[in-house]
Scaffold this active site. Structure first.
Site, PDB file in Angstrom:
ATOM      1  N   ALA A 183       0.870  -1.169   0.000  1.00 58.61           N
ATOM      2  CA  ALA A 183       0.000   0.000   0.000  1.00 58.61           C
ATOM      3  C   ALA A 183       0.910   1.223   0.000  1.00 58.61           C
ATOM      4  CB  ALA A 183      -0.898  -0.024   1.222  1.00 58.61           C
ATOM      5  N   GLY A 237       0.550  -4.904   0.940  1.00 59.58           N
ATOM      6  CA  GLY A 237      -0.628  -4.964   0.063  1.00 59.58           C
ATOM      7  C   GLY A 237      -0.353  -5.698  -1.241  1.00 59.58           C
ATOM      8  N   GLU A 291      -0.703  -9.267  -0.453  1.00 64.08           N
ATOM      9  CA  GLU A 291      -2.142  -9.462  -0.240  1.00 64.08           C
ATOM     10  C   GLU A 291      -2.902  -9.485  -1.568  1.00 64.08           C
ATOM     11  OE1 GLU A 291      -2.102  -6.194   2.554  1.00 64.08           O
ATOM     12  OE2 GLU A 291      -2.822  -7.492   4.156  1.00 64.08           O
ATOM     13  N   GLU A 329       4.317  -5.054   7.615  1.00 63.06           N
ATOM     14  CA  GLU A 329       3.527  -4.011   8.290  1.00 63.06           C
ATOM     15  C   GLU A 329       3.897  -3.767   9.743  1.00 63.06           C
ATOM     16  OE1 GLU A 329       2.322  -6.291   6.245  1.00 63.06           O
ATOM     17  OE2 GLU A 329       0.834  -5.415   4.904  1.00 63.06           O
TER      18      GLU A 329
HETATM   19  N1  DAK Z   1       4.583   3.118  -0.884  1.00 58.86           N
HETATM   20  C1  DAK Z   1       4.954   4.259  -1.501  1.00 58.86           C
HETATM   21  N2  DAK Z   1       6.069   4.385  -2.239  1.00 58.86           N
HETATM   22  C2  DAK Z   1       6.851   3.304  -2.358  1.00 58.86           C
HETATM   23  C3  DAK Z   1       6.536   2.064  -1.759  1.00 58.86           C
HETATM   24  C4  DAK Z   1       5.330   1.992  -0.984  1.00 58.86           C
HETATM   25  N3  DAK Z   1       4.905   0.859  -0.423  1.00 58.86           N
HETATM   26  N4  DAK Z   1       7.515   1.200  -2.049  1.00 58.86           N
HETATM   27  C5  DAK Z   1       8.390   1.853  -2.820  1.00 58.86           C
HETATM   28  N5  DAK Z   1       7.993   3.114  -3.009  1.00 58.86           N
HETATM   29  C6  DAK Z   1       8.681   4.153  -3.764  1.00 58.86           C
HETATM   30  C7  DAK Z   1       9.896   4.691  -3.010  1.00 58.86           C
HETATM   31  O1  DAK Z   1       9.501   5.660  -2.074  1.00 58.86           O
HETATM   32  C8  DAK Z   1      10.707   5.262  -4.150  1.00 58.86           C
HETATM   33  O2  DAK Z   1      10.168   6.531  -4.505  1.00 58.86           O
HETATM   34  P1  DAK Z   1      11.138   7.792  -4.831  1.00 58.86           P
HETATM   35  O3  DAK Z   1      11.951   7.984  -3.600  1.00 58.86           O
HETATM   36  O4  DAK Z   1      11.954   7.328  -6.011  1.00 58.86           O
HETATM   37  O5  DAK Z   1      10.190   8.894  -5.135  1.00 58.86           O
HETATM   38  C9  DAK Z   1      10.447   4.310  -5.296  1.00 58.86           C
HETATM   39  O6  DAK Z   1       9.244   3.622  -4.961  1.00 58.86           O
HETATM   40  C10 DAK Z   1      11.541   3.286  -5.473  1.00 58.86           C
HETATM   41  O7  DAK Z   1      11.755   2.658  -4.213  1.00 58.86           O
HETATM   42  P2  DAK Z   1      13.218   2.477  -3.568  1.00 58.86           P
HETATM   43  O8  DAK Z   1      14.118   3.567  -4.002  1.00 58.86           O
HETATM   44  O9  DAK Z   1      13.010   2.284  -2.118  1.00 58.86           O
HETATM   45  O10 DAK Z   1      13.674   1.141  -4.297  1.00 58.86           O
HETATM   46  P3  DAK Z   1      14.673   0.041  -3.705  1.00 58.86           P
HETATM   47  O11 DAK Z   1      14.922  -0.896  -4.822  1.00 58.86           O
HETATM   48  O12 DAK Z   1      15.851   0.674  -3.036  1.00 58.86           O
HETATM   49  O13 DAK Z   1      13.845  -0.728  -2.569  1.00 58.86           O
HETATM   50  C11 DAK Z   1      11.879  -1.852  -1.686  1.00 58.86           C
HETATM   51  C12 DAK Z   1      12.703  -1.502  -2.944  1.00 58.86           C
HETATM   52  C13 DAK Z   1      10.602  -2.535  -2.152  1.00 58.86           C
HETATM   53  C14 DAK Z   1      12.672  -2.826  -0.808  1.00 58.86           C
HETATM   54  C15 DAK Z   1      11.597  -0.544  -0.890  1.00 58.86           C
HETATM   55  O14 DAK Z   1      11.018   0.401  -1.788  1.00 58.86           O
HETATM   56  C16 DAK Z   1      10.616  -0.772   0.213  1.00 58.86           C
HETATM   57  O15 DAK Z   1      10.970  -1.292   1.289  1.00 58.86           O
HETATM   58  N6  DAK Z   1       9.374  -0.348  -0.007  1.00 58.86           N
HETATM   59  C17 DAK Z   1       8.327  -0.437   1.001  1.00 58.86           C
HETATM   60  C18 DAK Z   1       7.878  -1.864   1.129  1.00 58.86           C
HETATM   61  C19 DAK Z   1       6.833  -1.997   2.210  1.00 58.86           C
HETATM   62  O16 DAK Z   1       7.099  -1.771   3.409  1.00 58.86           O
HETATM   63  N7  DAK Z   1       5.655  -2.366   1.786  1.00 58.86           N
HETATM   64  C20 DAK Z   1       4.535  -2.583   2.688  1.00 58.86           C
HETATM   65  C21 DAK Z   1       3.755  -1.330   2.759  1.00 58.86           C
HETATM   66  S1  DAK Z   1       2.599  -1.416   4.059  1.00 58.86           S
HETATM   67  C22 DAK Z   1      -4.432  -1.197   6.216  1.00 58.86           C
HETATM   68  C23 DAK Z   1      -4.511  -1.112   4.852  1.00 58.86           C
HETATM   69  C24 DAK Z   1      -3.434  -1.487   4.090  1.00 58.86           C
HETATM   70  C25 DAK Z   1      -2.268  -1.916   4.678  1.00 58.86           C
HETATM   71  C26 DAK Z   1      -2.208  -2.004   6.058  1.00 58.86           C
HETATM   72  C27 DAK Z   1      -3.302  -1.636   6.824  1.00 58.86           C
HETATM   73  N8  DAK Z   1      -5.565  -0.851   7.016  1.00 58.86           N
HETATM   74  C28 DAK Z   1      -6.251   0.349   6.695  1.00 58.86           C
HETATM   75  C29 DAK Z   1      -5.715  -1.419   8.324  1.00 58.86           C
HETATM   76  C30 DAK Z   1      -1.145  -2.238   3.857  1.00 58.86           C
HETATM   77  C31 DAK Z   1       0.076  -1.931   4.281  1.00 58.86           C
HETATM   78  C32 DAK Z   1       1.230  -2.049   3.400  1.00 58.86           C
HETATM   79  O17 DAK Z   1       1.188  -2.556   2.296  1.00 58.86           O
END
Ligand code: DAK
Length: 258
Positions: free
Chosen positions: A63, A108, A111, A131
């Site tokens: 997400a 997400g 998911e 998360e």
């Molecule tokens: N959201 C927004 N932007 C993201 C992103 C994300 N999840 N993942 C990557 N990006 C963006 C980065 O910010 C970056 O943007 P710029 O800085 O270039 O503007 C661009 O994509 C490239 O990312 P990186 O530079 O970080 O690329 P790397 O290859 O170095 O790293 C990575 C890739 C996938 C390891 C890293 O980007 C990363 O750790 N991303 C976040 C992964 C993550 O934590 N995903 C889970 C998100 S939490 C709920 C509803 C929904 C949810 C929970 C609760 N309720 C309402 C209860 C869902 C939660 C989630 O999904």
């Protein structure tokens, strides 16, 4: 549509999450567009859907953290509902869905893949539910679908440690059906989709429904559901053709979805 693409080739539809600069993160607009596309699928002609992500690196990296970071409690709930509604629509979509996971499938993204019926992945795929490291629980069904797919033991380990796993481990724990070299993934997904699309559509849909809905029911009710769906295949042109072809020792001449 800008952030989600949809194309149809024959009887196979492909949905592509298209925000490669943000690694296809799910913002509200992506969820809205995905919802609209699902509503627009022509179920008369399309018999299987593939869901994938744009670019070389990511299926969906989760997400959108930037969008979520400023949400109030009410907005967080509304965002969770928007995602859950569209993922439920996908899970119960009348035709089968295949996630072609071409890279990161985090939060997400993992998911989204689990709301599909079958997951195939590229050898660079990374799955995880990170998360709890961000101060939240999985919010688009991760606690429920991961536990149903890989069992509560592994699901708890993945969710509580927030540790990502690579493609081979995803295969080992049964989260994905197969792993392919990155540049062979889409061809493999299309081949599987074509195989599904070539089978009798009413029977395919009924089988999907029986599995998806039956798993949430006590066994007595689940087999009763199966009986009902089994019955619904009879007296159809496709059942007559399928069984007639067997008895006449020939291949079915093509199913007509009637
Ligand atoms: N959201 C927004 N932007 C993201 C992103 C994300 N999840 N993942 C990557 N990006 C963006 C980065 O910010 C970056 O943007 P710029 O800085 O270039 O503007 C661009 O994509 C490239 O990312 P990186 O530079 O970080 O690329 P790397 O290859 O170095 O790293 C990575 C890739 C996938 C390891 C890293 O980007 C990363 O750790 N991303 C976040 C992964 C993550 O934590 N995903 C889970 C998100 S939490 C709920 C509803 C929904 C949810 C929970 C609760 N309720 C309402 C209860 C869902 C939660 C989630 O999904």
């Amino acid at each position: 549509m800008e952030m989600v693409l949809y194309e149809v080739s024959g009887s196979i539809g492909t949905i592509t999450i298209n925000r490669p600069k943000a690694l296809n993160a799910l913002c509200s607009q992506v969820l809205d567009e995905l919802n609209e596309i699902l509503d627009s699928v022509d179920l008369e002609t399309v018999r299987c859907l593939i869901v994938t992500g744009s670019g070389e690196k990511s299926f969906v990296a989760g997400a959108d953290i930037a969008e979520m970071s400023t949400l109030t409690k009410e907005q967080g709930e509304a965002f969770g509902k928007k995602g859950n509604d569209v993922f439920l629509k996908l899970e119960h979509f009348p035709i089968p869905t295949i996630a072609a996971v071409n890279g990161f499938a985090l939060g997400g993204g993992c998911e989204l893949s689990m709301a599909c019926d079958i997951r195939l992945c590229a050898d660079n795929a990374v799955f995880g539910q990170p998360e709890v490291g961000l101060g939240i629980t999985p919010g688009f069904g991760g606690t429920q679908r991961l536990a149903r797919i890989v069992g509560p033991n592994i699901a708890k380990e993945m969710i509580l440690t927030a540790r990502n796993i690579k493609a081979d481990d995803a295969y080992r724990i049964g989260l994905v059906n197969a792993v392919y070299p990155h540049d062979e993934l889409m061809a493999a997904a299309q081949k599987m989709a074509a195989r599904i699309a070539g089978n009798a559509p009413i029977a395919v849909r009924a089988s999907k429904k029986a599995i998806t809905e039956g798993l949430d029911l006590p066994i007595e009710e689940a087999v009763a559901l199966e009986e009902k769906l089994f019955g619904s295949c009879f007296d159809t042109a496709d059942q007559k053709e399928g069984m007639g072809a067997f008895l006449e020792k020939r291949k079915p001449s093509g199913f007509v979805n009637k």
